[in-house]
Design an enzyme around this catalytic site. Sequence first.
Site, PDB file in Angstrom:
ATOM      1  N   ASP A 305      60.977 -39.736  39.031  1.00 24.09           N
ATOM      2  CA  ASP A 305      60.509 -40.961  39.700  1.00 24.09           C
ATOM      3  C   ASP A 305      61.602 -41.470  40.652  1.00 24.09           C
ATOM      4  OD1 ASP A 305      59.048 -43.111  40.547  1.00 24.09           O
ATOM      5  OD2 ASP A 305      59.096 -44.193  38.640  1.00 24.09           O
ATOM      6  N   HIS A 309      66.036 -47.136  47.307  1.00 20.35           N
ATOM      7  CA  HIS A 309      65.964 -48.421  48.006  1.00 20.35           C
ATOM      8  C   HIS A 309      67.326 -48.669  48.642  1.00 20.35           C
ATOM      9  CE1 HIS A 309      62.056 -49.580  46.511  1.00 20.35           C
ATOM     10  NE2 HIS A 309      62.428 -49.296  45.280  1.00 20.35           N
ATOM     11  N   PHE A 323      61.684 -52.623  42.508  1.00 23.38           N
ATOM     12  CA  PHE A 323      61.782 -51.717  41.359  1.00 23.38           C
ATOM     13  C   PHE A 323      62.164 -50.327  41.856  1.00 23.38           C
ATOM     14  CE2 PHE A 323      58.668 -54.862  39.787  1.00 23.38           C
ATOM     15  CZ  PHE A 323      59.145 -55.100  38.503  1.00 23.38           C
TER      16      PHE A 323
END
Lengths: 429, 312
Positions: A305, A309, A323
């Site tokens: 996953d 960011h 998240f």
Amino acid sequence: MKMLIKGGDVVNPEKMNVEQLDIKVESGVITAIGNNLPVEGAQVVEADGKLVCPGLIDMHVHLREPGYEHKETIATGTKAAAQGGFTAVACMPNTNPVADNASIIRHILERSEAEGVVKVYPIAAITKGSKGDELTEMADLKSAGAVALSDDGIPVASAAVMRRAMQYANMLNLPVIPHCEDKDLVGGGVMHEGFQSTVLGLPGIPAAAEEVMVARDIILAETTGCKLHIAHVSTAGSVELVRQAKRRGVNVTCEVTPHHFTLTDEEVTGYNTNTKVNPPLRSSADVLAIKEGLADGTIDVIATDHAPHSEEEKAVEYQYAPFGLVGLETAVGLVFTELVSKGILTAPEAIAKLSLNPARVLGIKAGKLMVGETADITIIDPGAKEVINPAHLAGKSKNTPFNGRELKGLPVMTLVNGKIVMRDRRVTG
Amino acid sequence: MSLQSKHMLGLQHVSDEDIITILNTANAMKDIIKRKIKKVPTLRGRTVVTLFYENSTRTKTSFDLAGKYLSADTVGLSASSSSVQKGESLIDTARTVEAMGADVVVLRHPAAGSSKMLAENINCSVINAGDGVHEHPTQALLDMFTISEHKKDFKGLKVTIVGDILHSRVARSNIWGLTKLGAEVSVVGPATMLPPKMEKMGVKVYTNMEEALAGADVVNVLRIQLERQKQGLFPSLREYSRLYGINQERLALLKDDAIILHPGPMNRGVEIVSRVADSSQAVIEEQVTNGVAVRMALLYLLTGGEKVEDVN
């Protein structure tokens, strides 16, 4: 161009064994596997004491392109994959625009062909714009190259829509990969609901928010016959729901991320936004249940996953930070340090969850080292150690919660189509 | 006598000694407030900036006056009037304020952990004036100071906190501070407003008001936010009041000399009836005065003040 990978411990995730063998690669294809293969002018890769594995596949990656190139691109994300020992990644459709039509799938594949360091398998959206209303043109998406369907990041709220999606996907033999999360139960939650959220004063995400959707989607898969692969399970309850479903013969598989088998919600103390991830880091009891699920085969796949960011996006108050965390470059090290070294999985079991099993879920021809197969190969040195330094990550974003952690058991070579793309912990491709 | 900690971010990680130092210093500060001329030169040349990202007239005013009584220059920035509106990050805003010469930044912010983030990114002292539902240490300190004026010792003192514990930074800070000094703390509220595993913080958790109040020395009544009803956390104000409102019948369950605290502003007739709020057992106005005293003590101690005698 010939290559001889000599004397390595060749991992066979199908037979679940390890055997010291040589592997010969010619023109990107494995042409011989055996003992004492003649060099015959081939480039020799000494693999003594190292694990020679079928190329690892990370079936849950966010490459962020198109739309969020400040976080990651196909070029930088696949570079991170090569660095992490992966020869292929499957990328999630929550790009901008959403990967919900054939032209975007083709665009991703073209860009991957042009700039990708490893192979890229696009996953398409379940609904148009991932809005949860209308089904995407799944047949067209499949023709364009999509290998699965997912609502990752933006769960399909309506059970009726999900049921129809599964019926339709099943007709096309496309796996559905749900991101199981009931948004109502999540509310404004930003971390696992438990003692830590109570102390930190951060809104909690109850385990039930995931489990009610896991239960729903298992029931829908059971009645539609659809091939269901549950993304990133994080709770003891989810593991148990999958275990029971498998016993009943439901066509279900699931994955877990390295951070969910390594870290607990105690990491959030200190409000480090690189611990903010969805699903959230759970309790120690959940981590234990996940390890049991890995050991007994309930959990089929380890996927990262990988969710990059930018620094600016993460340098804000915990509640306002996005998240996600990056995982491609730390996954193998965490699998060996946390699972193989500790006896939870054998090396072949671990490699199966990183290669053959994801290949089977996605229906792609990979995950085995056999004569005639494409030479996608990962070589792992089980003794190699490294302390994680975010500044040294090959990917564009550095949002890892593992800063300063020492890992033992690292990929030292990645071969894609017989070409070395990473050697001695450095990307070459 | 100075504090071990440079900042006041919360009571979870503050030492018992620091809490006692603050309470003792507040006692001296209260004398100043009682004077006709309420001003001493102690913090002349010091600058206190209040940075409020949430509306709070009373806390902001309390800090302002605390600074002014000590002759500090106090400046207030609110989210609506500053560059925050232009999208500047909290860290950048705070660094700007620091660059202008602030010695102490007082932060009220809706996000938990924001004060800690600030303290990690600027050099001046940070006082947390409430961060999300995490902590509100000055409120807890003023509550404790008020209790100490009425009760001899915190050891064994039975304190019950009533209401929306889930969303209360006041409750959390009170729990840490009171348990450190040996009080027996209970919390009570509807099941939907009790955070999970709170008993691990060292408190007893109740949903039954009568059980929670029995024999209490101190009751701290939290304000019920009316919007919580709309969020479905409780059915109606009527039912909330019936189950958790402090009225005269419930007053009888407490020790005879029990005191009633409320952080304000009160919803009269909801969490507390006027007869109780205005009774001799209520110390709600004292809390307001003590709030200024406690904040004076903190400003003084965080800017390096050592002996209480130096104040004059």
